[in-house]
Design a protein around this motif. Structure first.
Motif, PDB file in Angstrom:
ATOM      1  N   GLU A  36     -10.237  17.480  49.105  1.00 63.33           N
ATOM      2  CA  GLU A  36      -9.259  16.734  48.558  1.00 63.33           C
ATOM      3  C   GLU A  36      -9.145  17.046  47.017  1.00 63.33           C
ATOM      4  O   GLU A  36      -8.187  17.190  46.507  1.00 63.33           O
ATOM      5  CB  GLU A  36      -9.294  15.332  49.165  1.00 63.33           C
ATOM      6  CG  GLU A  36      -8.989  15.051  50.650  1.00 63.33           C
ATOM      7  CD  GLU A  36      -7.760  15.577  51.030  1.00 63.33           C
ATOM      8  OE1 GLU A  36      -6.618  15.524  50.207  1.00 63.33           O
ATOM      9  OE2 GLU A  36      -7.552  16.523  52.030  1.00 63.33           O
ATOM     10  N   ALA A  37     -10.402  16.993  46.469  1.00 66.18           N
ATOM     11  CA  ALA A  37     -10.293  17.211  44.982  1.00 66.18           C
ATOM     12  C   ALA A  37      -9.591  18.571  44.762  1.00 66.18           C
ATOM     13  O   ALA A  37      -8.910  18.711  43.709  1.00 66.18           O
ATOM     14  CB  ALA A  37     -11.633  16.988  44.483  1.00 66.18           C
ATOM     15  N   GLY A  38      -9.962  19.763  45.530  1.00 70.13           N
ATOM     16  CA  GLY A  38      -9.519  21.029  45.369  1.00 70.13           C
ATOM     17  C   GLY A  38      -7.916  20.972  45.356  1.00 70.13           C
ATOM     18  O   GLY A  38      -7.297  21.655  44.618  1.00 70.13           O
ATOM     19  N   ARG A  39      -7.514  20.251  46.464  1.00 73.96           N
ATOM     20  CA  ARG A  39      -5.811  20.007  46.460  1.00 73.96           C
ATOM     21  C   ARG A  39      -5.285  19.333  45.492  1.00 73.96           C
ATOM     22  O   ARG A  39      -4.220  19.872  45.010  1.00 73.96           O
ATOM     23  CB  ARG A  39      -5.836  19.337  47.814  1.00 73.96           C
ATOM     24  CG  ARG A  39      -5.793  20.071  48.984  1.00 73.96           C
ATOM     25  CD  ARG A  39      -5.441  19.308  50.271  1.00 73.96           C
ATOM     26  NE  ARG A  39      -5.947  20.041  51.582  1.00 73.96           N
ATOM     27  CZ  ARG A  39      -5.774  19.541  52.534  1.00 73.96           C
ATOM     28  NH1 ARG A  39      -5.319  18.134  52.770  1.00 73.96           N
ATOM     29  NH2 ARG A  39      -6.254  20.046  53.852  1.00 73.96           N
ATOM     30  N   ILE A  40      -5.995  18.271  44.853  1.00 78.92           N
ATOM     31  CA  ILE A  40      -5.322  17.548  43.720  1.00 78.92           C
ATOM     32  C   ILE A  40      -5.229  18.419  42.565  1.00 78.92           C
ATOM     33  O   ILE A  40      -4.426  18.592  41.786  1.00 78.92           O
ATOM     34  CB  ILE A  40      -6.126  16.130  43.375  1.00 78.92           C
ATOM     35  CG1 ILE A  40      -5.963  15.250  44.504  1.00 78.92           C
ATOM     36  CG2 ILE A  40      -5.700  15.669  42.144  1.00 78.92           C
ATOM     37  CD1 ILE A  40      -6.864  14.049  44.718  1.00 78.92           C
TER      38      ILE A  40
END
Length: 81
Positions: A36-40
């Motif tokens: 999720e951090a990568g997506r953000i």
């Protein structure tokens, strides 16, 4: 070089939700958060998005957009009552 991030003071309900979602996907909570951090990080911020989209000239008016949407939707089921 990989970095480590620590999140403190998560509410129990928040962590339970993360654990539930991670379990549904067959991954760990840290892996879920890493993904999720990568997506953000890969998405533009709201201000960046507005800067990018404000450069595009718009040839449509709000009235035209709404008329097209109404045309696509068709008549409301109870419009004739």
């Amino acid at each position: 070089m990989p970095k480590t991030v620590q999140i403190r003071d998560l509410d129990d309900e928040v962590y339970a939700g993360l654990a539930r979602r991670a379990a549904e996907e067959g991954i760990s909570v840290p892996e879920l958060l890493r993904r999720e951090a990568g997506r953000i990080a890969s998405r533009p911020s709201v201000s960046e998005w507005l800067r990018r989209t404000s450069r595009r000239p718009s040839r449509l008016t709000t009235t035209e957009v709404l008329a097209t949407i109404d045309e696509w939707r068709g008549e409301w089921p109870d419009a004739g009552r």
